[in-house]
Design an enzyme around this catalytic site. Structure first.
Site, PDB file in Angstrom:
ATOM      1  N   LEU A 128       9.313   7.429  16.555  1.00 38.02           N
ATOM      2  CA  LEU A 128       8.833   8.225  15.424  1.00 38.02           C
ATOM      3  C   LEU A 128       7.550   8.991  15.716  1.00 38.02           C
ATOM      4  O   LEU A 128       7.385  10.122  15.285  1.00 38.02           O
ATOM      5  CB  LEU A 128       8.642   7.326  14.188  1.00 38.02           C
ATOM      6  N   ASP A 149       5.787   0.766  11.912  1.00 34.16           N
ATOM      7  CA  ASP A 149       4.560   0.079  11.499  1.00 34.16           C
ATOM      8  C   ASP A 149       4.520  -1.392  11.937  1.00 34.16           C
ATOM      9  O   ASP A 149       3.521  -2.073  11.714  1.00 34.16           O
ATOM     10  CB  ASP A 149       4.387   0.163   9.968  1.00 34.16           C
ATOM     11  N   ARG A 167      -8.089  -0.703   5.720  1.00 34.16           N
ATOM     12  CA  ARG A 167      -7.345   0.362   5.043  1.00 34.16           C
ATOM     13  C   ARG A 167      -6.058  -0.195   4.450  1.00 34.16           C
ATOM     14  O   ARG A 167      -5.561   0.336   3.467  1.00 34.16           O
ATOM     15  CB  ARG A 167      -6.967   1.460   6.046  1.00 34.16           C
ATOM     16  N   CYS A 198      -3.830  12.703  13.866  1.00 34.43           N
ATOM     17  CA  CYS A 198      -4.494  11.414  13.745  1.00 34.43           C
ATOM     18  C   CYS A 198      -4.220  10.629  15.011  1.00 34.43           C
ATOM     19  O   CYS A 198      -3.533  11.110  15.911  1.00 34.43           O
ATOM     20  CB  CYS A 198      -4.051  10.659  12.503  1.00 34.43           C
ATOM     21  N   ARG A 233       1.421  14.581  13.566  1.00 33.87           N
ATOM     22  CA  ARG A 233       1.790  14.360  12.163  1.00 33.87           C
ATOM     23  C   ARG A 233       1.653  15.595  11.278  1.00 33.87           C
ATOM     24  O   ARG A 233       0.848  15.630  10.354  1.00 33.87           O
ATOM     25  CB  ARG A 233       0.988  13.196  11.597  1.00 33.87           C
ATOM     26  N   PRO A 234       2.449  16.613  11.537  1.00 31.71           N
ATOM     27  CA  PRO A 234       2.379  17.819  10.705  1.00 31.71           C
ATOM     28  C   PRO A 234       2.959  17.570   9.303  1.00 31.71           C
ATOM     29  O   PRO A 234       3.613  16.549   9.067  1.00 31.71           O
ATOM     30  CB  PRO A 234       3.252  18.814  11.461  1.00 31.71           C
ATOM     31  N   LYS A 249       0.832  -1.210   0.000  1.00 36.99           N
ATOM     32  CA  LYS A 249       0.000   0.000   0.000  1.00 36.99           C
ATOM     33  C   LYS A 249       0.869   1.263   0.000  1.00 36.99           C
ATOM     34  O   LYS A 249       0.628   2.189  -0.774  1.00 36.99           O
ATOM     35  CB  LYS A 249      -0.881  -0.025   1.260  1.00 36.99           C
ATOM     36  N   ASN A 250       1.880   1.286   0.857  1.00 40.24           N
ATOM     37  CA  ASN A 250       2.675   2.519   0.992  1.00 40.24           C
ATOM     38  C   ASN A 250       3.625   2.760  -0.179  1.00 40.24           C
ATOM     39  O   ASN A 250       4.199   3.848  -0.292  1.00 40.24           O
ATOM     40  CB  ASN A 250       3.472   2.508   2.307  1.00 40.24           C
TER      41      ASN A 250
END
Ligand code: UD1
Length: 417
Positions: free
Chosen positions: A326, A304, A396, A115, A120-121, A21-22
């Site tokens: 992170l 992840d 997702r 989120c 998460r800017p 996906k990424n």
């Protein structure tokens, strides 16, 4: 809303890993830079991909997506606004900012909010585009970007950012002159984006390193058909299923070098592997050993995969630690794992997991994509039944999750809430 019911199960067999996906998300955004109809294979049919395709369709692209193959033509784009209702469902919509600005010289992309896993800017994306000559205004919740032309320059990222690096690579393709990116992300997904661009004539140097040089060009690119790389996080998640159940499980259709950091942590936990060219088998162990993990940018241990390892660590013979470097709020799964009988304590960025815990089925809540997969893993070994609410998070990013789990023996049912 859907929920998943999982019963304690014995697992074995093989799982075929889907496309990443990424990797697919930036590659779909990249099609904005192309002049031809593009064919992309091995795209996972998951909600985030469908959101990205919906966005490109709303912008005016012609799209056909069937059997994991996408045909896309962006020549018909007649709008350059990525609206709030799309961006709020998927932050990665920000990946359209660089290519839209580079091709159309003006675009508006809704500012993604915070989120579940942190603030998460996207300040680093914006700062880099400004350095390339863009004029950027934040108005009414939108990033409104304009330029006469983008001009190549030296970008030094203050922090390593995956989508930030991808956005600037794409913007640089149609910028004037050379763009040099320092402190670039080196994730396999960033590498594939660079490789596809290079194969199709873009001059890029430093692929896979933290310094990238991209020569801008005036023409749009012509892109030949290609396939998305396998999903290393999906691969790692199924290896963790084998680990938590202490069972033999094979994952196929993978690139082993992309999951070395995951395999080496499982080896530290005393698991062994049969490794082949495109597949890996995890073998059961006499004793699951505790482990210490620090999440980091690639080639470090992926954030992840942190939640899934936490689930496995509940079964280790001893005390494990996981430090999340992170994201500031990526321990939402801890409370849910504790509801299942885990004993995990958080102190700032560090979670301490006391092992040897018999998990017991309960109702739990999915909070984000990877946190949800940790709950699925826990559900496989918890006694009785585990019911996971808000499972849309899982869909997702995990293709055919219920079918793949059923195939390896998991007693799992997807139901309406
Ligand atoms: C990508 C992945 C996500 C993964 C993450 C880290 C995609 C679609 N998503 O997310 O699955 O968890 O990399 O490997 O590929 N940051 C800033 N300012 C910015 C950009 C980032 O401060 O402008 C910070 C973030 O808040 C975070 C860190 O930098 O603390 C890394 O984030 P980043 O690499 O940008 O994550 P994403 O690209 O959003």
């Amino acid at each position: 809303m859907k929920l998943l019911k999982i019963k304690n199960s014995k697992i074995s067999g093989k799982v075929k890993i889907s496309g990443a996906k990424n990797a697919a998300l930036p590659l779909i955004a990249m099609t904005i830079l192309a002049k031809n109809e593009i064919v992309i294979n091995n795209i996972p049919n998951v909600a985030d991909i469908n959101t990205m395709l919906k966005l490109l369709k709303l912008l005016g692209s012609e799209i056909e997506f069937q059997n994991n193959t996408l045909k896309i033509n962006t020549n018909s784009i007649n709008s350059t606004t990525a609206t709030y209702d799309i961006v709020k469902t998927m932050r990665a919509s920000i990946l359209t900012l660089g290519p839209l600005l580079a091709r159309f010289k003006e675009c508006k992309v809704s500012l993604p909010g915070g989120c579940a896993i942190g603030l998460r800017p996207v300040d680093l994306h914006i700062k880099a585009l400004e350095k390339m000559g863009a004029e950027i205004l934040i108005e009414n919740g939108y990033i409104h970007a304009k330029c006469h032309e983008l001009v190549g320059c030296e970008i030094i990222f203050d922090k390593i950012t995956v989508t930030g690096t991808e956005n600037i690579i794409m913007a640089a393709v149609l910028a004037k002159g050379e763009t040099k990116i320092l402190n670039a992300a080196k994730e396999p997904e960033v590498v594939q984006l660079c490789e596809i661009l290079k194969e199709n004539g873009v001059k890029i140097e430093g692929i896979g390193t933290s310094t990238l040089s991209i020569q801008g060009q005036t023409d749009l690119i012509e892109i030949k058909p290609f396939s998305v790389i396998p999903d290393r996080i999906e691969a790692g998640t199924y290896l963790c299923a084998g680990a938590i159940a202490n069972s033999k499980l094979t994952i196929t259709n993978i690139i082993p070098t992309h999951i070395e950091n995951i395999i080496s942590k499982l080896e530290e936990m005393n698991f062994s592997f049969e490794k082949n060219k495109n597949s890996v088998t995890i073998l059961p162990t006499d004793e699951i050993k505790p482990v210490n993990i620090v999440t980091n940018e690639h080639p470090g241990f992926p954030t992840d995969m942190q939640a899934q390892f936490m689930a496995v660590a509940t079964q280790a013979n001893g005390v494990s630690t996981i430090e999340e470097r992170l994201f500031e709020n990526r321990f939402m799964h801890v409370a849910e794992l504790n509801r299942l009988g885990a004993d995990i304590k958080i102190n700032g960025k560090v979670a301490t997991i006391y092992g040897n815990k018999q998990l017991v089925g309960a109702d739990v809540m999915a909070t984000d994509l990877r946190a949800s997969s940790a709950l699925v893993l826990a559900g496989i070994i918890a006694s009785g039944q585990t019911t996971i609410h808000r499972v849309y998070h899982l869909f997702r990013g995990y293709e055919n999750l219920t079918e793949k789990l059923k195939n390896i023996g998991v007693d799992i049912l997807l139901e309406e809430e």
